[in-house]
Design an enzyme around this catalytic site. Structure first.
Site, PDB file in Angstrom:
ATOM      1  N   GLY A   1       0.818  -1.201   0.000  1.00 22.53           N
ATOM      2  CA  GLY A   1       0.000   0.000   0.000  1.00 22.53           C
ATOM      3  C   GLY A   1       0.856   1.256   0.000  1.00 22.53           C
ATOM      4  N   CYS A   2       0.234   2.370  -0.376  1.00 20.04           N
ATOM      5  CA  CYS A   2       0.986   3.612  -0.555  1.00 20.04           C
ATOM      6  C   CYS A   2       1.518   4.164   0.754  1.00 20.04           C
ATOM      7  CB  CYS A   2       0.136   4.645  -1.283  1.00 20.04           C
ATOM      8  SG  CYS A   2      -1.523   4.876  -0.613  1.00 20.04           S
TER       9      CYS A   2
END
Lengths: 343, 343, 343, 343
Positions: free
Chosen positions: D148-149
């Site tokens: 995930g970012c």
């Protein structure tokens, strides 16, 4: 008879915001609008929103003889001139609200964090004007140190919980619109460098760090050293602090929410949201309002408090006016609102 | 052997964008990165995106002796120094792409619109490098005047229709991100004054007005005087022109669409949308692309052409590189893309 | 006794802005805050700025029996329901300010531009509430059609010059914040697609085109068909129109400036800037103000008028309240200010 | 022969960013661009930047028979479909990079944090593709869970320091552009509600919280439970994490800087700044770069690490392509750059 007030440093954002707010106040007369470097220039040349108010008004020179005749003076200059003017006005018996950092810290802290000895240590610290926690003192103070924007926002969220927090565990992550950095032009405040991005700055020696610590200690048990990192947002106005702290054993989410709600139930400008609802800076834009909420994570034992203000409102000019109203014996909310310009 | 090129004025946005583009080019060697006032400073201190490229690269001084040895030079300075350097490089036989306004207008127009006599009228106007309309000339030019950002965008939309437009009826309404105004700090480019707002400026004497007129006349029948109003957007990059003009009798929507589609069918960087679809500046962000579309209103007899570019891309450095590729005999698209960083 | 008013469609931006303004009005009681689809929901759940005002207030259902008992009703619904409610309230003798487009155009124009027959042609057009040009009519009107945001802004700039303009030459280029497009979610109003960009839309059939034409003709000589292109800005609030028109022979810059200054000298909400000074939308943010200026280009014979409003202020709710004040016999400026939240 | 790859979920931002990056890759052929709900629609109708690339390309239907013939597939769907497709492709022996959260957590953690049992616990967790820490595993993985970012950004800053950090003391304050929240429209992602403001959300149960914890434990000593609060920024792209942690006794600023510099000296996409220099999200816009820096506060004993990425770049599609390059035996940097579109 309306109180006659003056603003010194009216070419800065805090001073101009006072002008905007006072236009809707009704109970005071703005007798002096001083700005040293801009004396003679039309106010509307720097603040086009004020053109409709009085297109012909120009900035006054800083004339101490006129200031000492007023009923109250707002100082919105850098801290250097503020020390000098504050001392003079104090001697002359003119109540003064200082928006700079000149009188917020004890002189030794000032020397450490501002890198210069304080020229008038005898006057420090002045009454620290976090209004909701200092009403009586402000009402009779001759010199009020108006709190910084990050500090106001963080303290309003943390103070009701201070008894429940383990000292030494407070982390404050701040996010601010660019107007908090003042009017002076610079490469880092160039629109092209700010638009569409975000960056941290100033950590770990940003001066508001120490002001958060002393502000906590002034109104609650000392919570020790605080970690603080400010960030610059691509917006003109708006301030959000996300504060993290470890709760003492046995403190739960209900205790936290209860403490916040109890503390601010009757406050006109501080509004507690339900846990899980997070405030947006837009809700308080242009107002003196503060909105906040807290969540507790049982996994970590930490509380996270999120609070928003307008950095020029409750974070500066709004709170200054709130303090001035108290000092002048006027209704505390005169000229102020908690309703932001949303959306 | 890769061509050895230099950039003068690399501390400005146009110069730095050239550095960014050339990092992905492959066919040239950036031998000189000159910036007079910043000589010795790390490139990454001004352009943090370039730090990963070569953290140790510093700006060079402007050393004519080194420049005259290069295969091509980009000038990205103000027009004053550009005249001088351009003349020197021309004499030395070094192909030069000038991003400033130094050589775009005939000397008499320059004098009128820039308020100063042109120091080298004999060199004006240089080959006007609106690439899609000047390929042959650019390929053999010793001095290319790279078009302005508003002008490039407006001309790409208007030129295919020039034969169908009544002279004297062109109105160009331009909107630009702040990077088009350059890196110098100023009150009007202060982030706090730009964020969240929009304003017009410079009309009716903005210098691009005359450049639009001469640009139209250079590649199409003279359409006479143009009304032009630029506006400052609260974004760093992006340029949009909305151009209005009265169509000649009998010209309809199909003619307009046909002219645009025919003209740009084979162009790698200009993309015509269907009527009713309007381009967003975000579609070309960071690219050399231009997107445009037109609608015809039978009620008024006017065509409205909307075109977008990145003001630092096709509006400046992108087109400069496109021109340089032509001049160096490299593939015209080397180092360039029409695909913007959307969303 | 305070006038008892109602707002229908209070879950939209215009309705909520009325709530915000009325909180500072003092002379009216907001008896009904109706929003069909949101009935029962807390107002603060949609408009967090209003939470501090009255955290427990919920949206009412749309109950005609309650509405017909009020002293005045604001309709802030889509035009469909507005026709029905407006007709009912008219019959009941309740003064109504309609913020939708339901009653702005003659029925045949409505049919053409909205693509549907008007259900109550007999009620069209209502009194067109461009306050500065319709005070007497508004003061006695039973049904006021509150003007659109683009239209208000363009007309305030063009009307004083209408006698000096050649018919058929008017071009209006509009730029608006996203709140002008309403609260409904859509791909084109997704924050990710709007942030950092700008695009045109709706031309040449945007419905405000015809409203500009009829608005001009209502208060000045008919200037014929107008070209209008709206653009979406990456801001929540703010509207700017740049209007271009050919001046009649012999009209010069002094005539233009004189006409504007003369017309608005005594207006509390319209402020004319000096030629060469261009207004920013930020100067009127959150206010009922309009700022405007004009330049004349002798080369083209055109005047360019730039005007700004807050699209939710003078462009919607502010003007609606201004009209309501007139209708209720209250001071026209009650609850309103011309001072925007700048910067 | 170029590798033939497919993208499933190409109508989302991650999938479209892959298309943008692959247009400049050269070594792969994009054989399938699948988007279930958009099948048949032109890619450029959703992503106008891609119109210039291939105006006629339309989204394919999701056809497993075609996918199993490819050399590699990117899954950019929600986690539900991703589990199903991932399992199928795994069985078919097609290397798969999954950008969703379907395979990032052990099944029991997934059940706790996503509120549903994992349908294929036997496949969890897949190889966790934080490239700089998992090169060998990725190069031979049949199924890569792309991080995930927020997690990527926080981990790149914290991992080199993990040995020096006291467990249980990590606080991560995240700030993200709106594209990280996906393409689906909603009230909270309405441009009008986002523009000009900032708000926290999701704390303390945001799913990336657990992913940060498991990610730390995967590549370093377990640091225990983490406090994480994400914030929504008024920008389309950009991610910044500010991570706070208490250092073990005796660890100083030089140790911290040394650990970061040593770890990333040879990394093409991770760039360590000097202490006191803070990265801006704009420096990595549109790139696969990560920039970071750290400061140590001897007063609190904490380190503060600030890191930035483009949430669609290194935070999603960029890292996915980096992983794909490894898996396909191509140069790791193909199609990628660390140079952002600044300013």
């Amino acid at each position: 008879v309306a109180a006659r007030i003056g603003i010194v440093g009216a070419s800065g954002y805090g001073g101009a915001e006072l002008l905007r707010l006072l236009a809707g106040h009704g109970g005071v007369e703005v007798a002096v609008v001083a700005a040293h470097a801009q004396a003679g220039a039309p106010v509307a040349s720097l603040f086009p929103n004020l053109g409709g108010l009085d297109a012909d008004r120009t900035f006054d020179d800083v004339d101490v003889d006129r200031l000492v005749d007023l009923d109250l003076v707002f100082l919105s200059t850098p801290h250097g001139p503020a020390v000098e003017l504050g001392a003079t006005l104090l001697e002359a018996g003119v109540p003064t609200i200082d928006l700079s950092a000149a009188f917020r810290l004890p002189a030794d802290d000032f020397a450490t964090w501002y890198g210069e000895p304080h020229p008038r240590p005898d006057l420090t610290p002045a009454v620290y004007g976090l209004t909701e926690y200092a009403r009586d003192a402000v009402a009779s103070a001759d010199l009020v140190a108006n709190p910084g924007c990050y500090v106001t926002t963080a303290l309003l969220g943390l103070l009701p919980l201070a008894d429940a927090i383990e000292p030494g565990t407070v982390v404050v992550d701040g996010k601010s619109g660019t107007s908090g950095a003042g009017r002076a032009v610079s490469d880092r405040l160039h629109a092209t460098h700010v638009a569409g991005g975000v960056n941290a700055y100033g950590s770990p020696t940003h001066r508001h760090t120490r002001e958060i610590e002393t502000g906590l200690a002034a109104f609650a048990p000392d919570l020790g050293a605080v970690s603080f990192t400010p960030h610059l947002l691509p917006v003109a106005r708006g301030l959000l602090t996300t504060s993290y702290a470890t709760l003492r054993d046995g403190v739960g989410a209900d205790d936290v929410q209860g403490a916040l709600v109890d503390r601010y139930r009757d406050e006109p400008f501080v509004h507690v949201l339900a846990p899980g609802a997070f405030p947006t800076t837009k809700a308080v834009l242009g107002s003196n309002g503060c909105q906040l909420s807290a969540v507790v994570d049982p996994r970590t034992g930490r509380v996270t408090v999120v609070a928003v203000t307008d950095n020029l409102g409750k974070g500066a000019a709004g709170q200054a006016l709130q303090n001035a109203n108290l000092r002048l014996g006027l209704p505390e909310t005169a000229g102020l609102t908690a309703i932001g310009v949303y959306p």
